[in-house]
Design a protein around this motif. Sequence first.
Motif, PDB file in Angstrom:
ATOM      1  N   UNK B  43       1.286  -1.830  -0.197  1.00 57.94           N
ATOM      2  CA  UNK B  43      -0.172   0.311   0.466  1.00 57.94           C
ATOM      3  C   UNK B  43       0.812   1.205   0.178  1.00 57.94           C
ATOM      4  N   UNK B  45       4.319   3.823   1.050  1.00 63.57           N
ATOM      5  CA  UNK B  45       4.455   4.513   2.261  1.00 63.57           C
ATOM      6  C   UNK B  45       3.926   4.755   3.026  1.00 63.57           C
ATOM      7  N   UNK B  46       2.578   4.992   2.899  1.00 64.75           N
ATOM      8  CA  UNK B  46       1.251   5.491   3.611  1.00 64.75           C
ATOM      9  C   UNK B  46       0.238   5.083   3.626  1.00 64.75           C
ATOM     10  N   UNK B  47       0.469   3.766   3.930  1.00 64.95           N
ATOM     11  CA  UNK B  47      -0.736   2.820   3.479  1.00 64.95           C
ATOM     12  C   UNK B  47      -2.159   3.618   3.631  1.00 64.95           C
ATOM     13  N   UNK B  48      -2.170   3.906   5.120  1.00 62.06           N
ATOM     14  CA  UNK B  48      -3.903   4.692   5.272  1.00 62.06           C
ATOM     15  C   UNK B  48      -4.514   5.723   4.141  1.00 62.06           C
ATOM     16  N   UNK B  49      -3.013   7.180   4.582  1.00 57.34           N
ATOM     17  CA  UNK B  49      -3.965   7.904   3.077  1.00 57.34           C
ATOM     18  C   UNK B  49      -4.293   7.205   2.000  1.00 57.34           C
ATOM     19  N   UNK B  51      -5.241   3.935   1.881  1.00 59.61           N
ATOM     20  CA  UNK B  51      -6.533   3.390   2.295  1.00 59.61           C
ATOM     21  C   UNK B  51      -7.567   4.648   1.754  1.00 59.61           C
ATOM     22  N   UNK B 107      -6.285   5.684  10.844  1.00 65.48           N
ATOM     23  CA  UNK B 107      -5.595   7.260  10.972  1.00 65.48           C
ATOM     24  C   UNK B 107      -5.877   7.850  12.877  1.00 65.48           C
TER      25      UNK B 107
END
Lengths: 266, 206
Positions: B43, B45-49, B51, B107
């Motif tokens: 996903x 370097x920033x998987x939350x972003x 998603x 997040x």
Amino acid sequence: TASLDAKKTAYGQEEKLTSYEDVTSYNNYYEFGTGKEDPAREAVLFKPAPWTIKIEGAIKQPKTISIEQLLKLVPLEERIYRMRCVEGWSMVIPWIGLPLKALIDWAQPTGNAKYIEFVSYNDPRQMPGARMSVLDWPYVEGLRMDEAMQPLAILAVGLYGKVLPNQNGAPVRLVVPWKYGFKGAKAISTIRFVEKMPTTTWVKAGPREYGFYANVNPQVDHPRWTQSSEKRIGAGLFAGRIKTRMFNGYDEVGQLYAGMDLKKNF
Amino acid sequence: MTRSTSILFDSPVAKIRALKALIWLGACLPLLRLLILGFTDNLGANPVEFIERSTGTWALVFLLFSLSITPLRHWTQQSWLIAVRRLLGLWMFAYACVHVLTYLWLDYSFDWADILKDVIKHPYVLVGASAFLLTVPLAATSNQRAIRVLKQRWKTLHQLVYVIGVLALLHYWWLVKKDVTEPVIYSVVFAGLIAARWRQGLNHRR
């Protein structure tokens, strides 16, 4: 990428490094596109050599310095710094570079030099993002002279023991760890000593959102992003956020702003 | 040919069934992709972003899909198309839920004090949150019983979808830093769908 030797320093030894993969694949570098993945892909053909930096403005004599000369100015150091982006994420990066002060001393600015302006290289043929007018090119950043002389401010020429990758601002970029990441002008081609505060690119783009100082400050919110906490890149899906520290945890710079209203001078 | 015979010949039931299956399949793919990328650590370097962006975009896409059914029906004269509108709307709600859950959980780790501050202080989060809250009554009344009970009021209530669309687009516009290409594209499509309805409405009255 060629390796680059540097002497170790005590900076950031306690920090867990962000992976090389993440540091070199998640970049804000609009000259190569506005997506975070764009620079790694689009900067492949960028030519960071040969390279010279023009130094002009309030100095005894305008000069140019080649990247080879710059590397030999003083011994290179490894500095592990936290980098806090204004968008609310952060990394820990082992930079290799030299104190900005070393270059300033070499350049010999006159008493009229109150600020220092950094102009990034801009070539739409090599930089697809620079063909779009999302920002007013070339990218301009700046520091007050006393900020520039602060020992933490460095010109980075490498990271992770290697020469700086193109997507991270090769061949030379500014790193000012107590300020938001956008202060770190990449691929610097001109350094100018000036009397008046330079109008920097992001200030021009959104004066209500971005200030000249751009010090990391959890108490002063950006109109869009929370600045009181941040996401550490590479910490994993469920890591949550960490509290953002004043001046990104570099308390020693506080004296530079003694008596200044940091809400106004954001 | 009268309408009733055309319905008989084309077997709308079979068509509805096929289209619904297609929608289910298509709608599951982005979620499946996120799961696969997540489990294989792909996903970025920033998987939350990643998603958040992906699920937010898909919620918007399904909103536009559901808005396109009425104009499409008019153009193609295929009145059975109306039968898939609810499904498209519910998929919008599903993606909006995953989007909001990602924000609250991945997040902000359900840190309600921080979340409240983020929502109140930042206009783009506030309009996004408002858009989501407005989708809840629509999802809750998306059944035959609600239609029967609410009668004319059901229609009025479900016109909230336009407000949701505007808020969702505003949410998108305000969150991008400088390059507004994508919000522009989605806004143009949204405006086009509204214009199509408006024109068809006028033609009707004439």
